[in-house]
Design a protein around this motif. Structure first.
Motif, PDB file in Angstrom:
ATOM      1  N   GLY A   4       0.822  -1.205   0.000  1.00  0.00           N
ATOM      2  CA  GLY A   4       0.000   0.000   0.000  1.00  0.00           C
ATOM      3  C   GLY A   4       0.853   1.250   0.000  1.00  0.00           C
ATOM      4  N   ARG A   5       0.188   2.385  -0.086  1.00  0.00           N
ATOM      5  CA  ARG A   5       0.943   3.642  -0.112  1.00  0.00           C
ATOM      6  C   ARG A   5       0.067   4.795   0.360  1.00  0.00           C
ATOM      7  NH1 ARG A   5      -2.527   6.536  -3.156  1.00  0.00           N
ATOM      8  NH2 ARG A   5      -2.678   5.979  -5.323  1.00  0.00           N
ATOM      9  N   TYR A   6       0.754   5.871   0.732  1.00  0.00           N
ATOM     10  CA  TYR A   6       0.068   7.133   0.989  1.00  0.00           C
ATOM     11  C   TYR A   6       0.748   8.158   0.092  1.00  0.00           C
ATOM     12  CZ  TYR A   6      -1.733  11.253   3.311  1.00  0.00           C
ATOM     13  OH  TYR A   6      -2.331  12.454   3.560  1.00  0.00           O
ATOM     14  N   ALA A   7      -0.056   8.980  -0.570  1.00  0.00           N
ATOM     15  CA  ALA A   7       0.511   9.839  -1.619  1.00  0.00           C
ATOM     16  C   ALA A   7       0.051  11.292  -1.492  1.00  0.00           C
ATOM     17  CB  ALA A   7       0.103   9.280  -2.996  1.00  0.00           C
ATOM     18  N   PRO A   8       0.553  11.992  -0.486  1.00  0.00           N
ATOM     19  CA  PRO A   8       0.121  13.383  -0.296  1.00  0.00           C
ATOM     20  C   PRO A   8       0.828  14.351  -1.251  1.00  0.00           C
ATOM     21  CG  PRO A   8       1.786  12.842   1.337  1.00  0.00           C
ATOM     22  CD  PRO A   8       1.548  11.588   0.534  1.00  0.00           C
ATOM     23  N   SER A   9       0.240  15.514  -1.380  1.00  0.00           N
ATOM     24  CA  SER A   9       0.896  16.589  -2.136  1.00  0.00           C
ATOM     25  C   SER A   9       1.521  17.545  -1.128  1.00  0.00           C
ATOM     26  CB  SER A   9      -0.129  17.336  -2.981  1.00  0.00           C
ATOM     27  OG  SER A   9      -0.709  16.446  -3.896  1.00  0.00           O
ATOM     28  N   PRO A  10       2.799  17.851  -1.271  1.00  0.00           N
ATOM     29  CA  PRO A  10       3.459  18.693  -0.254  1.00  0.00           C
ATOM     30  C   PRO A  10       3.154  20.180  -0.452  1.00  0.00           C
ATOM     31  CG  PRO A  10       5.042  18.012  -1.916  1.00  0.00           C
ATOM     32  CD  PRO A  10       3.732  17.376  -2.289  1.00  0.00           C
ATOM     33  N   ALA A 179      -0.453  14.654 -16.318  1.00  0.00           N
ATOM     34  CA  ALA A 179      -1.644  14.879 -15.492  1.00  0.00           C
ATOM     35  C   ALA A 179      -1.680  13.845 -14.355  1.00  0.00           C
ATOM     36  CB  ALA A 179      -2.902  14.769 -16.348  1.00  0.00           C
ATOM     37  N   TYR A 180      -2.469  14.184 -13.333  1.00  0.00           N
ATOM     38  CA  TYR A 180      -2.574  13.338 -12.132  1.00  0.00           C
ATOM     39  C   TYR A 180      -2.779  11.858 -12.458  1.00  0.00           C
ATOM     40  CZ  TYR A 180      -5.207  10.951  -8.523  1.00  0.00           C
ATOM     41  OH  TYR A 180      -5.682   9.998  -7.667  1.00  0.00           O
ATOM     42  N   HIS A 181      -3.774  11.549 -13.317  1.00  0.00           N
ATOM     43  CA  HIS A 181      -4.089  10.132 -13.575  1.00  0.00           C
ATOM     44  C   HIS A 181      -2.888   9.391 -14.139  1.00  0.00           C
ATOM     45  CE1 HIS A 181      -8.243  10.824 -12.730  1.00  0.00           C
ATOM     46  NE2 HIS A 181      -8.384  11.675 -13.714  1.00  0.00           N
ATOM     47  N   VAL A 197      -5.441   3.210  -1.009  1.00  0.00           N
ATOM     48  CA  VAL A 197      -6.274   3.902  -0.018  1.00  0.00           C
ATOM     49  C   VAL A 197      -6.093   5.398  -0.239  1.00  0.00           C
ATOM     50  CG1 VAL A 197      -6.694   4.294   2.444  1.00  0.00           C
ATOM     51  CG2 VAL A 197      -5.941   2.044   1.666  1.00  0.00           C
ATOM     52  N   ARG A 198      -7.193   6.113  -0.369  1.00  0.00           N
ATOM     53  CA  ARG A 198      -7.127   7.574  -0.523  1.00  0.00           C
ATOM     54  C   ARG A 198      -8.512   8.141  -0.271  1.00  0.00           C
ATOM     55  NH1 ARG A 198      -5.926   6.860  -6.976  1.00  0.00           N
ATOM     56  NH2 ARG A 198      -7.857   5.766  -7.411  1.00  0.00           N
ATOM     57  N   GLY A 199      -8.660   9.451  -0.367  1.00  0.00           N
ATOM     58  CA  GLY A 199      -9.929  10.107  -0.062  1.00  0.00           C
ATOM     59  C   GLY A 199     -11.017   9.716  -1.060  1.00  0.00           C
TER      60      GLY A 199
HETATM   61  N1  GLU Z   1      -2.288  13.341  -4.004  1.00  0.00           N
HETATM   62  C1  GLU Z   1      -3.665  13.018  -3.766  1.00  0.00           C
HETATM   63  C2  GLU Z   1      -4.134  13.762  -2.529  1.00  0.00           C
HETATM   64  O1  GLU Z   1      -3.322  14.284  -1.796  1.00  0.00           O
HETATM   65  C3  GLU Z   1      -3.884  11.536  -3.561  1.00  0.00           C
HETATM   66  C4  GLU Z   1      -3.814  10.808  -4.858  1.00  0.00           C
HETATM   67  C5  GLU Z   1      -3.851   9.306  -4.747  1.00  0.00           C
HETATM   68  O2  GLU Z   1      -3.709   8.767  -3.657  1.00  0.00           O
HETATM   69  O3  GLU Z   1      -4.032   8.691  -5.789  1.00  0.00           O
HETATM   70  O4  GLU Z   1      -5.321  13.831  -2.321  1.00  0.00           O
END
Ligand code: GLU
Length: 319
Positions: A4-10, A179-181, A197-199
Motif C-alpha cells: 500500500g501507499r500514501y501519496a500526499p501533495s506537499p 496529469a494526475y491520472h 487507499v485515498r480520499g
Molecule cells: N495526491 C492526492 C491527494 O493528496 C492523492 C492521490 C492518490 O492517492 O491517488 O489527495
C-alpha cells in the motif's frame, strides 16, 4: 494485505483528515505485515511548498506511521512519464486538445452535448492536421486519451460499487506536465501497489485510471478503499482558517501525538477501550500497536463511516 501507499501533495501541513487517511492506508498495509510506501505528488510546481516535504514526513513519523524504502517524489520521475506518454502516442491512443478551460466548459454544457455537465465532448478528437497546425499557433496542446463512451467500474472495500461512463480525459497538461491520472497509474504500477487507499473524492478517478492500466498493459490494483473525508464544521474541506487542524496546531492546543492518534482512531471506530494505552504521555507508537492489533479490514469495511466526518467547532478551538 498487499503493498500500500500514501501519496500526499506537499502543498501545506497535513491536516487531521490527511492524517486519518494516512493512518487507514498504513493499517491496511501493516495489519498483515505488507509494505507501505510514501510518495509525494509534487508535479504541480506552483502549489508545492518545499518545507512540507519535511513537515509531512515528520508528522507521519510523530504518529508512528513509518514507511519502507526512500520516499518517491513524482518530480524525479519525469523521464518515466515521458516514456509512458510516448507509448500511448505510438499506439495512437492520445490526441492533442487545444481547448481552453472555458471552451471545454461551454462545449460540455451545450444543450446537444452528449453528456451535459462535465464530460469533454471530444471537440479535438478528429481535427485534421491543417486545423491542428492552425490551433497550435494559438495555444499549446494538452493530450487527451481516447476513452469516450467506455464504462469502467470498481468495487471498493468501503464505498462499494461505482461505475463511470468516461470521456477523453487529459493525460498531459498543456504546460507539458503529466496529469494526475497518468502519474498515479505509472507510479502505482511501477511500485507494485496492490491496494489503494485515498480520499473518497477520488472514487471516480479510479475508474478513469483503469483505462490507463489497460492501455499500457499494466496490472491494476487488486483493491481500493476510498475513505470518507474529514470536513470542517461548515461542511467545507479543512483549512487553516477552521482552527487547530494540523498536528502542530493540536500540539499548541496541549495535545500529544498520542492524543491525536486516539482521536483519529476513535473517529473510525477503533477506540482503545483500554485506558493505559491512552494515558498521558504514552508514546504514539504504543497506541498505534494497539490500533494495529484491533484493525480488522472486514469489520472496518462494515463499520466504517460512509459519511464525511464533520469536526466540531470546539474541537478546533473555536467553540
Ligand atoms: N495526491 C492526492 C491527494 O493528496 C492523492 C492521490 C492518490 O492517492 O491517488 O489527495
Amino acid at each position: 494485505m498487499p503493498t500500500g501507499r500514501y501519496a500526499p501533495s506537499p502543498t501545506g501541513r497535513l491536516h487531521i483528515g490527511n492524517l486519518r487517511t494516512a493512518l487507514i492506508a498504513w493499517l491496511y498495509a501493516r495489519h498483515d505485515g505488507s509494505r507501505f510506501l510514501l510518495r509525494y505528488e509534487d508535479l504541480d510546481h506552483q502549489a508545492v511548498r518545499p518545507e512540507h516535504y519535511r513537515t509531512q514526513a515528520e508528522d507521519l513519523r510523530a504518529l508512528g506511521l513509518e514507511w519502507d524504502e526512500p520516499v518517491l517524489r513524482q518530480s524525479d520521475q519525469q523521464h518515466v512519464y515521458t516514456e509512458v506518454l510516448a507509448r500511448l502516442a505510438d499506439d495512437d491512443l492520445v490526441y492533442p486538445c487545444y481547448c481552453s478551460r472555458r471552451e471545454v466548459r461551454e462545449a460540455a454544457s451545450a444543450p446537444n452535448a452528449p453528456h451535459a455537465g462535465h464530460h469533454y465532448p471530444g471537440t479535438c478528437a478528429k481535427l485534421d492536421s491543417a486545423t491542428r497546425a492552425e490551433r497550435a499557433l494559438v495555444r499549446p496542446a494538452a493530450l487527451r486519451i481516447r476513452a469516450q463512451g467506455l464504462v469502467r467500474s470498481i468495487d471498493d472495500a468501503l464505498t462499494g460499487y461505482t461505475e463511470v461512463e468516461l470521456d477523453d480525459f487529459v493525460v498531459q497538461r498543456n504546460d507539458g506536465t503529466p496529469a494526475y491520472h497518468l502519474a498515479v497509474v505509472t507510479d502505482d504500477a511501477e511500485a507494485g501497489i496492490e491496494f489503494v487507499v485515498r480520499g473518497d473524492d477520488l472514487v471516480e478517478s479510479a475508474c478513469r485510471q483503469l483505462v490507463l492500466y489497460e492501455s499500457l498493459g499494466l496490472q491494476p490494483p487488486q483493491g481500493y478503499a476510498h475513505v470518507p473525508l474529514v470536513l470542517a464544521p461548515d461542511g467545507n474541506r479543512l483549512a487553516k482558517r477552521h482552527g487547530s487542524v494540523t498536528l502542530a496546531d493540536r500540539r499548541n492546543h496541549g495535545e500529544s501525538p498520542s492524543d491525536v492518534l486516539a482521536f483519529l482512531a476513535a473517529s473510525i471506530g477503533l477506540l482503545p477501550d483500554d485506558d493505559h494505552v491512552r494515558s498521558d504521555g504514552a508514546p504514539a507508537y504504543r497506541l498505534l500497536e494497539w490500533i494495529l492489533e484491533a484493525f480488522d479490514p472486514e469489520r472496518f469495511a462494515r463499520a466504517a463511516p460512509y459519511e464525511p466526518t464533520l469536526l466540531a467547532s470546539d474541537y478546533l478551538g473555536n467553540g
